[in-house]
Design a protein around this motif. Structure first.
Motif, PDB file in Angstrom:
ATOM      1  N   ARG A   1     -10.796 -19.849 -23.249  1.00 40.91           N
ATOM      2  CA  ARG A   1     -10.970 -20.299 -24.635  1.00 40.91           C
ATOM      3  C   ARG A   1     -11.450 -21.738 -24.674  1.00 40.91           C
ATOM      4  NH1 ARG A   1      -6.656 -21.527 -29.164  1.00 40.91           N
ATOM      5  NH2 ARG A   1      -7.375 -23.583 -28.569  1.00 40.91           N
TER       6      ARG A   1
ATOM      7  N   PHE B   1      -6.423 -12.895 -20.766  1.00 38.62           N
ATOM      8  CA  PHE B   1      -5.631 -13.753 -21.656  1.00 38.62           C
ATOM      9  C   PHE B   1      -6.461 -14.831 -22.344  1.00 38.62           C
ATOM     10  CE2 PHE B   1      -2.804 -12.060 -18.420  1.00 38.62           C
ATOM     11  CZ  PHE B   1      -1.742 -11.575 -19.168  1.00 38.62           C
TER      12      PHE B   1
ATOM     13  N   ARG C   1      -3.478 -11.259 -29.168  1.00 34.09           N
ATOM     14  CA  ARG C   1      -2.498 -12.352 -29.141  1.00 34.09           C
ATOM     15  C   ARG C   1      -3.200 -13.706 -29.246  1.00 34.09           C
ATOM     16  NH1 ARG C   1      -0.065 -14.360 -24.412  1.00 34.09           N
ATOM     17  NH2 ARG C   1       1.923 -15.417 -24.762  1.00 34.09           N
ATOM     18  N   GLU C   2      -4.273 -13.858 -28.468  1.00 33.22           N
ATOM     19  CA  GLU C   2      -4.996 -15.137 -28.489  1.00 33.22           C
ATOM     20  C   GLU C   2      -5.697 -15.343 -29.825  1.00 33.22           C
ATOM     21  OE1 GLU C   2      -5.253 -12.921 -25.900  1.00 33.22           O
ATOM     22  OE2 GLU C   2      -3.888 -14.048 -24.604  1.00 33.22           O
TER      23      GLU C   2
ATOM     24  N   THR D   1      -4.985 -18.518 -32.019  1.00 27.34           N
ATOM     25  CA  THR D   1      -6.106 -19.392 -32.407  1.00 27.34           C
ATOM     26  C   THR D   1      -6.168 -19.533 -33.924  1.00 27.34           C
ATOM     27  OG1 THR D   1      -7.335 -18.707 -30.448  1.00 27.34           O
ATOM     28  CG2 THR D   1      -8.615 -19.701 -32.228  1.00 27.34           C
TER      29      THR D   1
END
Lengths: 68, 227
Positions: free
Chosen positions: B6, B35, B40-41, B45
């Motif tokens: 990310r 991941f 979830r991310e 975010t």
């Protein structure tokens, strides 16, 4: 005690098997803890996701405690 | 799988600066497993963007949704309404996902939330390593299943260079020399003769040297009336 004193809202994520049980026992023993601490039971402290912490802060918590 | 990381939150904030309503789109395939851009991310975010922009005095409306694969039209169809309702899409897919969203929703504006990094494997929990360069002309059958294109710093095809020291690459003592790995592997299998055979020059036209690549399988294409 000053009435304008900052009292942080704390979300306490507590493990079902230890910290939550301890908090429960504290309640049974009539032991007081600050009303600004809100206990959230989780199955295990390993279940805590960063998202829960972010959501607690986003919804207005001043601090997060993880107990397990 | 495709490995990505990310982007830092500050860079993401700059990318979405123009928008008031942002849709963070996660991808349920490769970037979930590394991941970087899964459900979830995407949620993390979105929450981070909401809080950070609120603290900056310009709280944005940031929602999130995750599709199974951003690189297939069928899955993108599912989020059509949400995409059209947002000022901007922050894709947490790989570079393919970002481009698929831009191509599928030409009226929308999409920006990348990840840096797509390489094709690789999770070699251990929390560690990802490059394994394939997608050169289009696989030679793993000659090299004991170890790719010198992806794993030799110079992509050499004719053995180790002078920078190979005690099995490690001169760029970093933590990087194994691919050709040492190849030699050791072939040696352990008693197959060293494989690299003694003369090989013609590698066909790089199947790699990026040939421009953007495309595969057409006529046997799989739908006829006009089926499409």
């Amino acid at each position: 005690m000053e009435t304008n004193q900052f009292v942080p809202d704390i979300i306490a994520f507590c493990c079902h098997y230890c910290a939550y049980a301890a908090a429960d026992l504290a309640g049974s023993m009539r032991l007081a803890y600050p009303a600004a601490v809100k206990v959230v039971e989780i199955p295990c402290s390993g279940k805590l996701d960063p998202l829960y912490v972010l959501r607690a802060f986003e919804d207005g918590a001043d601090g997060v405690m993880v107990a397990g | 799988m495709i490995i990505a990381e990310r982007k830092p939150l500050d860079e993401i904030k700059t990318l979405v600066d123009d928008a008031q309503k942002v849709l963070v789109v996660g991808c349920g395939t490769c970037v979930t497993v590394c991941f970087a851009g899964g459900s979830r991310e995407a949620q993390i975010t979105a929450a981070s963007l909401r809080m950070s922009t609120k603290l900056d005095g310009n709280g944005k409306n940031v929602g999130d949704v995750t599709v199974q694969r951003q690189c297939e039209w069928e899955y993108l169809d599912e989020i059509k309404d949400q995409v059209e309702d947002a000022d901007m899409v922050l894709s947490l897919g790989c570079g393919i996902g970002v481009q698929a969203i831009a191509e599928h929703f030409p009226e929308s504006w999409v920006v990348p939330g990840l840096n797509t990094t390489f094709l690789g494997i999770p070699s251990e929990q929390g560690v990802w390593e490059e394994r394939c360069a997608a050169c289009g002309d696989c030679i793993l059958g000659l090299t004991g299943g170890i790719c010198p294109i992806a794993r030799c710093s110079k992509s050499l095809l004719n053995g180790p260079c002078g920078g190979s020291e005690a099995g490690h690459c001169e760029i970093d003592p933590d990087v194994p020399c691919a050709w040492q790995l190849i030699y050791d592997r072939l040696s352990s299998k008693d197959k060293l003769h494989v690299i003694l055979d003369l090989q013609p020059p590698k066909n790089w036209s199947t790699s990026r040297d040939g421009g953007p690549r495309k595969i057409v399988r006529e046997d799989l294409r739908l006829k006009a009336e089926e499409a």
